[in-house]
Design a protein around this motif. Sequence first.
Motif, PDB file in Angstrom:
ATOM      1  N   TRP A   1     -10.680  -0.376   5.689  1.00 19.13           N
ATOM      2  CA  TRP A   1      -9.288  -0.646   6.055  1.00 19.13           C
ATOM      3  C   TRP A   1      -9.012  -2.145   6.077  1.00 19.13           C
ATOM      4  O   TRP A   1      -7.975  -2.609   5.590  1.00 19.13           O
ATOM      5  CB  TRP A   1      -8.980  -0.038   7.414  1.00 19.13           C
ATOM      6  CG  TRP A   1      -8.915   1.454   7.434  1.00 19.13           C
ATOM      7  CD1 TRP A   1      -9.014   2.306   6.360  1.00 19.13           C
ATOM      8  CD2 TRP A   1      -8.751   2.284   8.586  1.00 19.13           C
ATOM      9  NE1 TRP A   1      -8.924   3.612   6.780  1.00 19.13           N
ATOM     10  CE2 TRP A   1      -8.759   3.635   8.125  1.00 19.13           C
ATOM     11  CE3 TRP A   1      -8.602   2.040   9.945  1.00 19.13           C
ATOM     12  CZ2 TRP A   1      -8.608   4.717   8.997  1.00 19.13           C
ATOM     13  CZ3 TRP A   1      -8.462   3.109  10.817  1.00 19.13           C
ATOM     14  CH2 TRP A   1      -8.463   4.433  10.341  1.00 19.13           C
TER      15      TRP A   1
ATOM     16  N   THR B   1      -4.017  -6.565  -0.094  1.00 20.88           N
ATOM     17  CA  THR B   1      -2.555  -6.630  -0.220  1.00 20.88           C
ATOM     18  C   THR B   1      -2.044  -7.993   0.213  1.00 20.88           C
ATOM     19  O   THR B   1      -1.054  -8.483  -0.342  1.00 20.88           O
ATOM     20  CB  THR B   1      -1.885  -5.520   0.605  1.00 20.88           C
ATOM     21  OG1 THR B   1      -2.330  -5.591   1.969  1.00 20.88           O
ATOM     22  CG2 THR B   1      -2.220  -4.157   0.039  1.00 20.88           C
TER      23      THR B   1
ATOM     24  N   LEU C   1      -7.264   4.059  -4.976  1.00 21.81           N
ATOM     25  CA  LEU C   1      -8.305   4.543  -4.074  1.00 21.81           C
ATOM     26  C   LEU C   1      -8.074   6.030  -3.823  1.00 21.81           C
ATOM     27  O   LEU C   1      -7.104   6.414  -3.168  1.00 21.81           O
ATOM     28  CB  LEU C   1      -8.269   3.783  -2.742  1.00 21.81           C
ATOM     29  CG  LEU C   1      -8.490   2.274  -2.804  1.00 21.81           C
ATOM     30  CD1 LEU C   1      -8.366   1.670  -1.406  1.00 21.81           C
ATOM     31  CD2 LEU C   1      -9.856   1.959  -3.400  1.00 21.81           C
TER      32      LEU C   1
ATOM     33  N   VAL D   1       0.863  -1.183   0.000  1.00 20.00           N
ATOM     34  CA  VAL D   1       0.000   0.000   0.000  1.00 20.00           C
ATOM     35  C   VAL D   1       0.900   1.233   0.000  1.00 20.00           C
ATOM     36  O   VAL D   1       1.756   1.373   0.876  1.00 20.00           O
ATOM     37  CB  VAL D   1      -0.920   0.045   1.230  1.00 20.00           C
ATOM     38  CG1 VAL D   1      -1.772   1.317   1.212  1.00 20.00           C
ATOM     39  CG2 VAL D   1      -1.809  -1.184   1.292  1.00 20.00           C
TER      40      VAL D   1
ATOM     41  N   LEU E   1      -2.296   2.002   7.307  1.00 18.49           N
ATOM     42  CA  LEU E   1      -2.385   1.131   6.132  1.00 18.49           C
ATOM     43  C   LEU E   1      -1.120   1.093   5.285  1.00 18.49           C
ATOM     44  O   LEU E   1      -0.808   0.064   4.685  1.00 18.49           O
ATOM     45  CB  LEU E   1      -3.547   1.569   5.241  1.00 18.49           C
ATOM     46  CG  LEU E   1      -4.959   1.375   5.765  1.00 18.49           C
ATOM     47  CD1 LEU E   1      -5.963   1.872   4.742  1.00 18.49           C
ATOM     48  CD2 LEU E   1      -5.228  -0.086   6.095  1.00 18.49           C
TER      49      LEU E   1
ATOM     50  N   LEU F   1      -3.195   4.728  -2.504  1.00 15.99           N
ATOM     51  CA  LEU F   1      -4.240   5.354  -1.700  1.00 15.99           C
ATOM     52  C   LEU F   1      -3.941   6.830  -1.499  1.00 15.99           C
ATOM     53  O   LEU F   1      -2.904   7.182  -0.943  1.00 15.99           O
ATOM     54  CB  LEU F   1      -4.313   4.650  -0.343  1.00 15.99           C
ATOM     55  CG  LEU F   1      -5.079   5.322   0.792  1.00 15.99           C
ATOM     56  CD1 LEU F   1      -6.570   5.184   0.573  1.00 15.99           C
ATOM     57  CD2 LEU F   1      -4.682   4.721   2.135  1.00 15.99           C
TER      58      LEU F   1
ATOM     59  N   VAL G   1      -2.002  -1.389  -3.853  1.00  3.42           N
ATOM     60  CA  VAL G   1      -2.977  -0.322  -3.606  1.00  3.42           C
ATOM     61  C   VAL G   1      -2.262   1.020  -3.556  1.00  3.42           C
ATOM     62  O   VAL G   1      -1.280   1.189  -2.825  1.00  3.42           O
ATOM     63  CB  VAL G   1      -3.737  -0.549  -2.282  1.00  3.42           C
ATOM     64  CG1 VAL G   1      -4.703   0.611  -2.009  1.00  3.42           C
ATOM     65  CG2 VAL G   1      -4.493  -1.869  -2.314  1.00  3.42           C
TER      66      VAL G   1
ATOM     67  N   VAL H   1      -8.700  -3.451   2.544  1.00  2.20           N
ATOM     68  CA  VAL H   1      -7.417  -3.072   1.935  1.00  2.20           C
ATOM     69  C   VAL H   1      -6.300  -3.998   2.419  1.00  2.20           C
ATOM     70  O   VAL H   1      -5.466  -4.458   1.626  1.00  2.20           O
ATOM     71  CB  VAL H   1      -7.086  -1.601   2.244  1.00  2.20           C
ATOM     72  CG1 VAL H   1      -5.652  -1.267   1.831  1.00  2.20           C
ATOM     73  CG2 VAL H   1      -8.057  -0.671   1.533  1.00  2.20           C
TER      74      VAL H   1
END
Length: 323
Positions: free
Chosen positions: A175, A182, A159, A34, A201, A190, A188, A178
Amino acid sequence: MTTTYAVLSEGLEKRFGTVHALRGLDLAVAEGTVCGVLGPNGAGKTTAVRLLTTLLRPDAGSARIAGHDLVREAAAVRRRIAVTGQDTSIDGDLTGRENLRLFARLHRVDGAAGRAAALLDRFGLTEAADRPAFGYSGGMRRRLDLAASLIRRPEVLFLDEPTTGLDPASRNLIWDVVRELTGEGTTVLLTTQYLEEADRLADDIALVDRGRVAQTGSPAELKALVGTHAEVVVADADALPAAAGVLDRLTGSLPSVDPERNAVGAVAKDPTLTLPHLVRTLDAAGVPLLDASLRAPTLDDVFLRLTDGHHVHHPRDDKERAA
């Protein structure tokens, strides 16, 4: 080990008339991680997302998404990504279930009914699945929108401020999703206004300011750049200069004085500073102390320091991230 990047951009630029929204965006996001993109309003975060998802064409620079060139292989990029923007893309006249089945058919996903049912369950929408989406709460619509973006199991999920305005329960559910994604190998990217969200995250954070990536690193690495925050409260306003002098010597940075609270604060460049040493030094200087504290930095501190126009570093030659 050689890091494989799901998102890799170099020198991306974008202008809108006289507005230079992106001024050479360099970004590297490792597969299965992330990346939190933070920055003040107008920094270029949403423009960056629109470029990286092929919704806009860059004026200069290049990028590869899931191994494909952003411009020359735009169709291949679109097949491998999903986007949840700031505005939901669901049809309010359709039920939640109908929305997901529609997305599944549009993307030619096998087993559309089963996939829709699984996503409704994953996002806590099963009970509301057969109600028109216009009657959903804001949090439910946001969850349905994210569910729709996962119909195809994307390699890279973008996102753009997905939890803005949501209640804590809806935010925590997103959350959790997400983290699950992963864990399954999805990358991701974000963007968020919530520093707590990025802290919880993100494996890495890209701090964007004035159209460029000003600093990158893990949340812990970025906090280490700021240092420990020391604050003392004195019993007498006349002691403020002496307290400021002590903090100046111990922290190596310019103290800030709050005369209304009789408080002095400073950021300690020396990570070994301890509270007992601070208190002993103040006592030795004859400072009448009411309170003293040392606080670990937060991402709020990082954000404020690195986007104030005086502490911004542009890692243009960061070879290990661009390799």
